[in-house]
Write a protein that holds these residues in place. Structure first.
Motif, PDB file in Angstrom:
ATOM      1  N   ASN B  13       0.817  -1.229   0.000  1.00  0.00           N
ATOM      2  CA  ASN B  13       0.000   0.000   0.000  1.00  0.00           C
ATOM      3  C   ASN B  13       0.844   1.270   0.000  1.00  0.00           C
ATOM      4  O   ASN B  13       0.591   2.200   0.742  1.00  0.00           O
ATOM      5  CB  ASN B  13      -0.925   0.034   1.215  1.00  0.00           C
ATOM      6  N   LEU B  14       1.888   1.267  -0.794  1.00  0.00           N
ATOM      7  CA  LEU B  14       2.817   2.385  -0.792  1.00  0.00           C
ATOM      8  C   LEU B  14       2.214   3.590  -1.517  1.00  0.00           C
ATOM      9  O   LEU B  14       1.749   3.474  -2.640  1.00  0.00           O
ATOM     10  CB  LEU B  14       4.118   1.949  -1.481  1.00  0.00           C
ATOM     11  N   GLY B  67       2.058   3.614   3.872  1.00  0.00           N
ATOM     12  CA  GLY B  67       2.342   2.275   3.393  1.00  0.00           C
ATOM     13  C   GLY B  67       3.668   1.778   3.934  1.00  0.00           C
ATOM     14  O   GLY B  67       4.343   2.476   4.682  1.00  0.00           O
ATOM     15  N   ASN B  68       4.009   0.549   3.548  1.00  0.00           N
ATOM     16  CA  ASN B  68       5.220  -0.066   4.056  1.00  0.00           C
ATOM     17  C   ASN B  68       6.098  -0.566   2.935  1.00  0.00           C
ATOM     18  O   ASN B  68       5.629  -0.963   1.880  1.00  0.00           O
ATOM     19  CB  ASN B  68       4.886  -1.250   4.963  1.00  0.00           C
ATOM     20  N   TYR B  69       7.400  -0.506   3.222  1.00  0.00           N
ATOM     21  CA  TYR B  69       8.368  -1.054   2.278  1.00  0.00           C
ATOM     22  C   TYR B  69       9.336  -1.885   3.106  1.00  0.00           C
ATOM     23  O   TYR B  69      10.075  -1.358   3.931  1.00  0.00           O
ATOM     24  CB  TYR B  69       9.064   0.092   1.542  1.00  0.00           C
ATOM     25  N   TRP B  70       9.242  -3.196   2.889  1.00  0.00           N
ATOM     26  CA  TRP B  70      10.137  -4.093   3.624  1.00  0.00           C
ATOM     27  C   TRP B  70      11.277  -4.492   2.707  1.00  0.00           C
ATOM     28  O   TRP B  70      11.078  -5.021   1.646  1.00  0.00           O
ATOM     29  CB  TRP B  70       9.384  -5.350   4.083  1.00  0.00           C
ATOM     30  N   LEU B  71      12.461  -4.225   3.170  1.00  0.00           N
ATOM     31  CA  LEU B  71      13.651  -4.640   2.415  1.00  0.00           C
ATOM     32  C   LEU B  71      14.282  -5.753   3.228  1.00  0.00           C
ATOM     33  O   LEU B  71      14.784  -5.507   4.332  1.00  0.00           O
ATOM     34  CB  LEU B  71      14.598  -3.457   2.238  1.00  0.00           C
ATOM     35  N   GLY B  72      14.267  -6.967   2.678  1.00  0.00           N
ATOM     36  CA  GLY B  72      14.635  -8.115   3.510  1.00  0.00           C
ATOM     37  C   GLY B  72      13.632  -8.162   4.642  1.00  0.00           C
ATOM     38  O   GLY B  72      12.448  -8.174   4.398  1.00  0.00           O
ATOM     39  N   VAL B  76      11.701  -0.075   5.900  1.00  0.00           N
ATOM     40  CA  VAL B  76      12.420   1.129   5.453  1.00  0.00           C
ATOM     41  C   VAL B  76      11.718   2.391   5.920  1.00  0.00           C
ATOM     42  O   VAL B  76      12.371   3.386   6.266  1.00  0.00           O
ATOM     43  CB  VAL B  76      12.567   1.118   3.916  1.00  0.00           C
ATOM     44  N   ALA B  77      10.379   2.352   5.984  1.00  0.00           N
ATOM     45  CA  ALA B  77       9.630   3.554   6.362  1.00  0.00           C
ATOM     46  C   ALA B  77       9.989   4.016   7.775  1.00  0.00           C
ATOM     47  O   ALA B  77       9.819   5.183   8.109  1.00  0.00           O
ATOM     48  CB  ALA B  77       8.134   3.299   6.261  1.00  0.00           C
ATOM     49  N   ALA B  78      10.501   3.103   8.591  1.00  0.00           N
ATOM     50  CA  ALA B  78      10.812   3.462   9.968  1.00  0.00           C
ATOM     51  C   ALA B  78      12.253   3.918  10.149  1.00  0.00           C
ATOM     52  O   ALA B  78      12.669   4.238  11.260  1.00  0.00           O
ATOM     53  CB  ALA B  78      10.534   2.271  10.889  1.00  0.00           C
ATOM     54  N   MET B  79      13.005   3.933   9.059  1.00  0.00           N
ATOM     55  CA  MET B  79      14.432   4.263   9.203  1.00  0.00           C
ATOM     56  C   MET B  79      14.661   5.768   9.271  1.00  0.00           C
ATOM     57  O   MET B  79      13.945   6.537   8.646  1.00  0.00           O
ATOM     58  CB  MET B  79      15.218   3.705   8.012  1.00  0.00           C
ATOM     59  N   ASN B  80      15.709   6.141  10.009  1.00  0.00           N
ATOM     60  CA  ASN B  80      16.091   7.567   9.993  1.00  0.00           C
ATOM     61  C   ASN B  80      17.097   7.790   8.857  1.00  0.00           C
ATOM     62  O   ASN B  80      17.485   6.855   8.160  1.00  0.00           O
ATOM     63  CB  ASN B  80      16.660   7.992  11.348  1.00  0.00           C
ATOM     64  N   ASP B  81      17.529   9.030   8.716  1.00  0.00           N
ATOM     65  CA  ASP B  81      18.364   9.396   7.570  1.00  0.00           C
ATOM     66  C   ASP B  81      19.658   8.589   7.511  1.00  0.00           C
ATOM     67  O   ASP B  81      20.087   8.144   6.452  1.00  0.00           O
ATOM     68  CB  ASP B  81      18.667  10.892   7.617  1.00  0.00           C
ATOM     69  N   ASP B  82      20.295   8.403   8.694  1.00  0.00           N
ATOM     70  CA  ASP B  82      21.558   7.659   8.727  1.00  0.00           C
ATOM     71  C   ASP B  82      21.356   6.197   8.337  1.00  0.00           C
ATOM     72  O   ASP B  82      22.161   5.613   7.609  1.00  0.00           O
ATOM     73  CB  ASP B  82      22.189   7.723  10.127  1.00  0.00           C
ATOM     74  N   GLU B  83      20.261   5.626   8.816  1.00  0.00           N
ATOM     75  CA  GLU B  83      19.992   4.218   8.494  1.00  0.00           C
ATOM     76  C   GLU B  83      19.679   4.062   7.008  1.00  0.00           C
ATOM     77  O   GLU B  83      20.091   3.084   6.381  1.00  0.00           O
ATOM     78  CB  GLU B  83      18.820   3.699   9.344  1.00  0.00           C
ATOM     79  N   LEU B  84      18.980   5.050   6.453  1.00  0.00           N
ATOM     80  CA  LEU B  84      18.705   5.007   5.005  1.00  0.00           C
ATOM     81  C   LEU B  84      20.022   5.044   4.236  1.00  0.00           C
ATOM     82  O   LEU B  84      20.218   4.286   3.288  1.00  0.00           O
ATOM     83  CB  LEU B  84      17.834   6.206   4.604  1.00  0.00           C
ATOM     84  N   SER B  85      20.928   5.944   4.675  1.00  0.00           N
ATOM     85  CA  SER B  85      22.227   6.058   3.996  1.00  0.00           C
ATOM     86  C   SER B  85      22.971   4.741   4.065  1.00  0.00           C
ATOM     87  O   SER B  85      23.578   4.288   3.088  1.00  0.00           O
ATOM     88  CB  SER B  85      23.065   7.156   4.648  1.00  0.00           C
TER      89      SER B  85
END
Lengths: 436, 231
Positions: B13-14, B67-72, B76-85
């Motif tokens: 549901n992104l 919506g949600n995006y699961w990578l593995g 991902v939607a719950a990540m902060n900027d550093d974790e995204l990087s």
């Protein structure tokens, strides 16, 4: 560590990409850092010059001198310090370690057919030590000479060469007026002591002939008659100068005050002056402070302008390299990686300027000679008006000024790089990538 | 709602909305699909259909509005900027239409860039950069700058760069958009090889020829999936 080295290498590379732009950018830092080093070197030079001057006059010395009052104040011609003053000082001021009464007269000295005009200095044995005079041959005046009012004298090195260009002066009899003095010693030559602005003229020891003060008093009396064409003047002076040595540097200023009060009681005419070489320190401090403020202001302004220049160029760089920032962010660079990259770059810029400034700082001595020469050439009058200590100052490099200069440039680089770097880090990677 | 960890990615549901001149633009509307490990997907659609928006979200360059995006197994939607990087640095390989190489750096330096941001520059990994350059056929151009290379060569450098951290998940944004047909074939061949190494690849394109090389095609229109076909 390797991380940082790589970032630094990258930054140097990107700074070198625009050599002219980078050079112009660091000009302000260059001037600022050079000013800081010059400021410290000149301050140190002034400090040392003052120290030397004080040492030559004796840091623990107090010089009380007779000053001739104006003619209408004078009356019968008697003025100045008295034997009584001397006795009272010795008897009442416990911090005085040595006190030397001195009487100075201008006289013609003769030996056989040779003659020269010099200073006849009546003094006591301590005089040599207190004024840093060294004996070359024979001996200085002794306590026995003073006690016995012996007819002896000691010649300054230059006086000896005047009267005895050939032959041994020791034992010879020098004639002053119609009286003879046996030469018992010859001093080593001594450089003239510097004057202290206004309160003490420079003193030249080269034409001196020293004699026990008691002998001088006995033979010459207190009266000095000065005749000039059309005028006749009679001065009655007992003591020209009393040089005092205080037991401790700590007590100098206080002792000077006590002595002023002691003498003032008996001297309504204000016919004496007190010079305290230690006060030179005060004067030197003020001169030094003036210089420091002046150069410090230049340094601060240059560093500020230089910092703004760096900030400006870094903002331009961030705009120019937005695309690069986007790529790096997409490849996984964190915000702080970008911040670090731009901070290091602005620091590299300012440290480069700082290094050039340090080089210019090291050239301080030769360049100050040059600048002084040019200034003397262009503005001789205003240069003459400057205090001697400024005209003759020799800058002395201060060892810690170089680490300080580096610290300042790193500080400026980081300080003025923070905003551009933060701005770079805040860029949205997608937006940044679109800027192709 | 934890996704199945055996999936390379799972999109649920992104949605992504932009505020543009006071109006909300719904670039992506409730998009859902699963990406099994080792899949090779092409995303197609006309301009403005939301392809790029979707790719930016998949590439952790952007965060969804909902919506949600699961990578593995990670949200991902719950990540902060550093974790995204960090995710971009370690787990995703990017290939762009315009190559996005750093013009001041040489071929091998360009390939090394992601290493700096994954925080592990070892001699072994530096050697890997050389091996990758060799693999994409650029061993004789290691010291060249991007401007001295042809488009195809630049794209090979970009592919080598995307492989440095050995990601299992690769995103390609019109990788052949600027290339002639011969070079396009070479690049697609390279991507196919990577897919055979069990790497999951999602490729955005508007060329049906390119899409035909993939295992599965998703069509977007106005921010929604209109078809999802497996070949």
């Amino acid at each position: 560590m390797a991380h940082w080295l790589r970032t630094v290498r990258l930054s140097i590379k990107s700074v070198l990409l625009h050599p002219l732009r980078s050079t112009l950018t660091v000009l302000g830092i260059f001037i600022g850092v050079a000013s800081v080093i010059w400021l410290l070197a000149i301050g140190e030079g002034i400090g040392r010059a003052a120290e030397e001057q004080i040492a030559s006059l004796g840091a623990t010395n107090i010089i009380v001198r007779t000053i001739k009052p104006s003619a209408d104040e004078m009356g019968d011609g008697a003025y100045g310090l008295t034997r009584n003053d001397y006795v009272r000082i010795v008897a009442t001021v416990p911090t005085v370690a040595k006190a030397i009464p001195i009487r100075i007269l201008s006289r013609e000295f003769r030996y056989r057919t040779r003659a020269f005009d010099g200073r006849m200095v009546g003094c006591t044995p301590d005089y040599a030590e207190v004024t840093h005079l060294k004996i070359d041959r024979g001996r200085f005046i002794s306590d026995a000479d003073v006690e016995g009012e012996n007819n002896c004298c000691v010649l300054a090195a230059e006086s000896a060469t005047h009267l005895f260009p050939y032959g041994e002066p020791l034992g010879a009899k020098v004639m002053v007026d119609d009286q003879f003095y046996t030469v018992v010693g010859v001093m080593k030559s001594r450089a003239p002591s510097a004057g202290i602005g206004g309160s003490l003229a420079a003193e030249d020891y080269s034409k001196d002939v020293y004699t026990p003060i008691t002998t001088l008093w006995r033979r010459n009396g207190d009266m000095a008659i000065v005749t000039k064409p059309g005028s006749f003047q009679r001065d009655l002076v007992e003591v020209s100068q009393i040089t005092l040595q205080v037991d401790d540097r700590e007590n100098v200023l206080q002792t000077a005050e006590i002595i002023r009060n002691t003498i003032e009681l008996e001297h309504e005419m204000k016919d004496f002056g007190i010079t305290v070489p230690l006060e030179l320190l005060q004067q030197a401090r003020i001169t030094r402070l003036m210089f420091m403020l002046f150069l410090g202001l230049i340094a601060a302004i240059s560093l500020l302008v230089g910092g703004i220049g760096i900030m400006n160029i870094m903002l331009a760089t961030v705009t120019e390299r937005t695309y690069e920032i986007g790529i790096r962010r997409a490849l996984g660079a964190k915000r702080r990686d970008i911040t670090r990259q731009f901070l290091v770059e602005s620091t590299v810029l300012s440290v480069a300027g700082g290094s050039l400034g340090v080089l210019a700082g090291l050239l301080c001595r030769p360049m100050s000679v040059w600048i002084r020469m040019l200034l003397f050439h262009w503005f001789p009058e205003s240069m003459e008006a400057l205090p001697e200590i400024i005209r003759t100052v020799e800058p002395q490099m201060v060892s810690w000024s170089i680490p300080l200069a580096f610290a300042i440039s790193v500080f400026v680089g980081i300080g003025f790089g923070v905003y551009p770097a933060t701005r770079a880090a805040r860029l949205d990677p997608i937006e940044a990538l679109r800027r192709n | 709602m934890q996704a199945d960890p055996s999936l390379a990615a799972s999109i649920q549901n992104l949605s992504k909305n932009y505020a543009l001149a006071g109006e909300t633009v719904r670039a992506l509307r409730d998009v859902s699909f699963d990406v099994p490990s080792g899949d090779y997907i092409s995303i197609m659609g006309p301009s403005g259909s939301g392809k790029s928006t979707l790719l930016n979200l998949l590439g952790c360059l952007d965060q969804p509005s909902s919506g949600n995006y699961w990578l593995g197994g990670d949200d991902v939607a719950a990540m902060n900027d550093d974790e995204l990087s960090e995710t971009r640095a370690l787990r995703i390989g990017f290939v762009f239409q315009s190559y996005n190489l750093l013009s001041a750096l040489t071929v091998v330096e360009n390939i090394e860039v992601p290493l700096y941001y994954s925080g592990r520059i070892t001699p072994k990994l530096r050697k890997r950069c050389l091996d990758l350059a060799k693999r994409v056929g650029l061993e004789s151009r290691l010291g060249h700058r991007p401007a001295q290379l042809s488009g195809g060569q630049q794209q090979r450098v970009a592919i080598a760069r995307s492989l440095v951290n050995d990601p299992r998940f690769m995103l390609a944004d019109e990788p052949t958009g600027n290339l002639d047909s011969k070079t396009t074939d070479e690049i697609l061949e390279l991507l196919r090889e990577l897919n055979e190494e069990e790497r999951t690849i999602i490729l955005v394109t508007h060329e049906p020829d390119v899409a035909e090389q993939t295992k599965r095609s998703i069509f977007l229109h106005d921010g929604s999936i209109v078809s999802d076909e497996r070949r």
